[in-house]
Design a protein around this motif. Sequence first.
Motif, PDB file in Angstrom:
ATOM      1  N   TYR A   1      47.430  39.864  54.668  1.00  0.00           N
ATOM      2  CA  TYR A   1      46.930  38.476  54.095  1.00  0.00           C
ATOM      3  C   TYR A   1      45.608  38.376  53.926  1.00  0.00           C
ATOM      4  O   TYR A   1      44.862  38.261  53.295  1.00  0.00           O
ATOM      5  N   GLU A   2      45.598  38.670  54.972  1.00  0.00           N
ATOM      6  CA  GLU A   2      44.087  38.052  55.304  1.00  0.00           C
ATOM      7  C   GLU A   2      42.568  39.313  54.998  1.00  0.00           C
ATOM      8  O   GLU A   2      41.804  39.359  54.529  1.00  0.00           O
ATOM      9  N   VAL A   3      43.563  40.714  55.226  1.00  0.00           N
ATOM     10  CA  VAL A   3      42.521  41.913  53.909  1.00  0.00           C
ATOM     11  C   VAL A   3      42.106  41.232  52.918  1.00  0.00           C
ATOM     12  O   VAL A   3      41.274  41.102  52.065  1.00  0.00           O
ATOM     13  N   VAL A   4      43.416  40.755  52.288  1.00  0.00           N
ATOM     14  CA  VAL A   4      43.210  40.165  50.895  1.00  0.00           C
ATOM     15  C   VAL A   4      42.655  39.192  50.453  1.00  0.00           C
ATOM     16  O   VAL A   4      42.054  38.998  49.170  1.00  0.00           O
ATOM     17  N   ASN A   5      42.862  38.672  51.515  1.00  0.00           N
ATOM     18  CA  ASN A   5      41.800  37.373  51.544  1.00  0.00           C
ATOM     19  C   ASN A   5      40.105  37.422  51.541  1.00  0.00           C
ATOM     20  O   ASN A   5      39.786  37.616  50.659  1.00  0.00           O
ATOM     21  N   ASP A   6      39.888  38.814  52.679  1.00  0.00           N
ATOM     22  CA  ASP A   6      39.217  38.850  52.648  1.00  0.00           C
ATOM     23  C   ASP A   6      38.302  39.742  51.157  1.00  0.00           C
ATOM     24  O   ASP A   6      37.152  39.227  51.149  1.00  0.00           O
ATOM     25  N   LYS A   7      39.062  40.605  50.405  1.00  0.00           N
ATOM     26  CA  LYS A   7      38.948  41.145  49.502  1.00  0.00           C
ATOM     27  C   LYS A   7      38.235  40.987  48.507  1.00  0.00           C
ATOM     28  O   LYS A   7      37.211  40.813  47.762  1.00  0.00           O
ATOM     29  N   LEU A   8      39.940  39.202  48.102  1.00  0.00           N
ATOM     30  CA  LEU A   8      39.134  38.504  47.524  1.00  0.00           C
ATOM     31  C   LEU A   8      37.692  37.972  47.773  1.00  0.00           C
ATOM     32  O   LEU A   8      37.038  37.812  46.482  1.00  0.00           O
ATOM     33  N   GLY A   9      37.917  37.084  48.428  1.00  0.00           N
ATOM     34  CA  GLY A   9      36.368  36.219  48.739  1.00  0.00           C
ATOM     35  C   GLY A   9      35.336  37.378  48.674  1.00  0.00           C
ATOM     36  O   GLY A   9      33.660  36.848  47.497  1.00  0.00           O
ATOM     37  N   GLU A  10      35.535  38.679  49.113  1.00  0.00           N
ATOM     38  CA  GLU A  10      34.015  39.453  48.318  1.00  0.00           C
ATOM     39  C   GLU A  10      33.793  39.926  47.332  1.00  0.00           C
ATOM     40  O   GLU A  10      32.950  39.723  46.121  1.00  0.00           O
TER      41      GLU A  10
ATOM     42  N   ALA B   1      45.001  32.521  41.912  1.00  0.00           N
ATOM     43  CA  ALA B   1      46.446  32.998  41.721  1.00  0.00           C
ATOM     44  C   ALA B   1      46.875  34.306  41.570  1.00  0.00           C
ATOM     45  O   ALA B   1      46.239  35.131  40.364  1.00  0.00           O
ATOM     46  N   GLN B   2      47.940  34.899  42.180  1.00  0.00           N
ATOM     47  CA  GLN B   2      48.061  36.924  41.637  1.00  0.00           C
ATOM     48  C   GLN B   2      48.575  36.386  40.233  1.00  0.00           C
ATOM     49  O   GLN B   2      49.367  35.981  40.170  1.00  0.00           O
ATOM     50  N   LYS B   3      48.065  37.537  39.442  1.00  0.00           N
ATOM     51  CA  LYS B   3      48.895  37.260  38.082  1.00  0.00           C
ATOM     52  C   LYS B   3      50.171  39.176  38.180  1.00  0.00           C
ATOM     53  O   LYS B   3      50.728  39.232  38.909  1.00  0.00           O
TER      54      LYS B   3
ATOM     55  N   GLU C   1      51.268  40.802  35.424  1.00  0.00           N
ATOM     56  CA  GLU C   1      50.710  41.998  35.412  1.00  0.00           C
ATOM     57  C   GLU C   1      49.713  42.219  35.802  1.00  0.00           C
ATOM     58  O   GLU C   1      48.387  41.503  36.221  1.00  0.00           O
ATOM     59  N   ALA C   2      49.332  44.033  36.585  1.00  0.00           N
ATOM     60  CA  ALA C   2      48.081  44.703  36.610  1.00  0.00           C
ATOM     61  C   ALA C   2      48.462  46.179  36.311  1.00  0.00           C
ATOM     62  O   ALA C   2      49.347  46.176  36.286  1.00  0.00           O
ATOM     63  N   ALA C   3      47.334  46.640  35.813  1.00  0.00           N
ATOM     64  CA  ALA C   3      47.025  47.632  35.826  1.00  0.00           C
ATOM     65  C   ALA C   3      48.018  48.562  37.433  1.00  0.00           C
ATOM     66  O   ALA C   3      47.905  47.858  37.799  1.00  0.00           O
ATOM     67  N   GLU C   4      48.285  50.193  36.989  1.00  0.00           N
ATOM     68  CA  GLU C   4      48.730  50.420  37.908  1.00  0.00           C
ATOM     69  C   GLU C   4      47.711  50.981  38.977  1.00  0.00           C
ATOM     70  O   GLU C   4      46.728  51.137  38.592  1.00  0.00           O
ATOM     71  N   GLY C   5      48.144  50.752  40.422  1.00  0.00           N
ATOM     72  CA  GLY C   5      47.634  50.848  41.634  1.00  0.00           C
ATOM     73  C   GLY C   5      46.442  49.276  41.673  1.00  0.00           C
ATOM     74  O   GLY C   5      45.399  50.141  42.263  1.00  0.00           O
ATOM     75  N   GLU C   6      46.998  48.390  41.166  1.00  0.00           N
ATOM     76  CA  GLU C   6      45.692  47.394  41.261  1.00  0.00           C
ATOM     77  C   GLU C   6      46.527  46.095  41.660  1.00  0.00           C
ATOM     78  O   GLU C   6      47.897  46.132  41.252  1.00  0.00           O
ATOM     79  N   LEU C   7      45.843  45.423  41.962  1.00  0.00           N
ATOM     80  CA  LEU C   7      46.401  43.447  42.000  1.00  0.00           C
ATOM     81  C   LEU C   7      45.724  43.044  41.279  1.00  0.00           C
ATOM     82  O   LEU C   7      44.104  43.115  41.666  1.00  0.00           O
ATOM     83  N   ALA C   8      45.430  42.020  40.412  1.00  0.00           N
ATOM     84  CA  ALA C   8      45.114  41.146  40.183  1.00  0.00           C
ATOM     85  C   ALA C   8      45.260  39.956  40.087  1.00  0.00           C
ATOM     86  O   ALA C   8      46.449  39.273  40.388  1.00  0.00           O
ATOM     87  N   PHE C   9      44.280  38.845  40.192  1.00  0.00           N
ATOM     88  CA  PHE C   9      44.270  37.065  40.248  1.00  0.00           C
ATOM     89  C   PHE C   9      43.276  37.115  39.472  1.00  0.00           C
ATOM     90  O   PHE C   9      42.250  37.085  39.305  1.00  0.00           O
ATOM     91  N   ASP C  10      43.926  35.377  39.194  1.00  0.00           N
ATOM     92  CA  ASP C  10      42.973  34.642  38.184  1.00  0.00           C
ATOM     93  C   ASP C  10      41.892  33.887  39.321  1.00  0.00           C
ATOM     94  O   ASP C  10      42.591  32.767  40.133  1.00  0.00           O
ATOM     95  N   ALA C  11      41.097  33.783  39.174  1.00  0.00           N
ATOM     96  CA  ALA C  11      40.171  32.357  39.620  1.00  0.00           C
ATOM     97  C   ALA C  11      39.458  31.731  38.758  1.00  0.00           C
ATOM     98  O   ALA C  11      38.913  31.867  38.118  1.00  0.00           O
ATOM     99  N   THR C  12      40.395  30.590  39.051  1.00  0.00           N
ATOM    100  CA  THR C  12      39.454  29.089  38.441  1.00  0.00           C
ATOM    101  C   THR C  12      38.773  27.627  39.431  1.00  0.00           C
ATOM    102  O   THR C  12      39.019  28.110  40.577  1.00  0.00           O
TER     103      THR C  12
END
Length: 436
Positions: free
Chosen positions: A64-73, A93-95, A97-108
Amino acid sequence: MAVTVETLEKLERRITLTLAATVINSEVESRLKKLARTVKADGFRPGKVPMSFVQQRYGMQVQYEVVNDKLGEAFSAAANEAKLRVAGMPSIAQKDEAAEGELAFDATFEVYPEVKIADLADAEIERVSAEVTEEAIDKTVEILRKQRRSFAQRGAADVAADGDRVTIDFEGKIDGEPFAGGKADGFQFLLGEGQMLEAFEKAVRGMKAGESKTFPLAFPEDYHGKDVAGKEADFLVTVKKIEAQHLPDVNESFAKALGIKEGTVEALRADIKKNLEREVKFRVLAKNKGAAMDALVGKAELDVPKSLIAGEAERMVANAREDLKKRGIKDADKAPIPAELFNDQAEKRVRLGLVVAELVRSQNLQAKPEQLQAHIEEISQSYEKPAEVVRWYLSDRERMAEVEAVVIENNVTDFILGKAKITDKQLPFDELMATA
């Protein structure tokens, strides 16, 4: 890689952020290994706890911490790439659907608005001024005399008159029933100075020590005590003691007692005039600043970010709780104060801040070092040791930031007044001092 920015509504924007799963997993693994060096667990020596144990206990938290840090960057990089001025914090918010090997998020999120300021030459402002008169000095002298007055008990035949300090017992009833706050023993007040309702003072005026009286009293509709506002009560009052006030003479002794080194009445009046002129200057500046800022906002066109309004409202809630805490209110930090109560005021503050910032930027109205120094020295003159006050300000960045904000506001005010159509108005001293 170019960033695609989607416009949703007015200032609202949305961008998609992607994170490679391999990067996330690698960082999680690295942090878990580092964590394993210090993790303590029963049956294992420090640094010898199995990775499977560390993974089971801390894996979710670290991920959770890593994902938050990477999203911030990723968000910061994307915003910089798209040259966006982000207002407030993004909602991510996490989407699904995403390409294989990736996590996708919408930032509003919201962006800062474009601020358009019309020609200030069309603005109309009433600029006030005021003078310290001899009458104002006389009134201040009287206030100082009253602050140092003494009292002596009157004789048995004397009656209570304005200026006397009376000690009374009283009890009020409405429809024959006592009410909260309607009774007191040994209560003191100065007759004729508006400390009590006029009907109450009128009843006590002319009474002698030891005398009792019953009288009706109608509470005003706007009386602060809501339980009795607009109602009529019957009061029984007994005068216990009457004391005549004695005001000190305005002479050299009086001047010396007030700290005037020269010890003369002339020096006392000069000192009073100097202090009143300083107070008048700040009050006039505040009124003219308010008028100038109102005119500026009236000439500005912009959308205000909702996120900034919400943030300002939350700060105002925090300040309200802090104020309650200072007043000794129990559990003030938990007081249920809805932020919505402050939305209108918060919106006005944010709007003004954005407009002022744009004018400062476009007209180069930033505070200059010599202006900061001059303002601090002016403030220091109202203290006994000005040099220490100057050092106190200069030694703290937060205090200097406050000074800088005031100087910038003054620069903005001067700029607006220099452009607008001005109507000058001389305010009576008493009227100026009566304003908050």
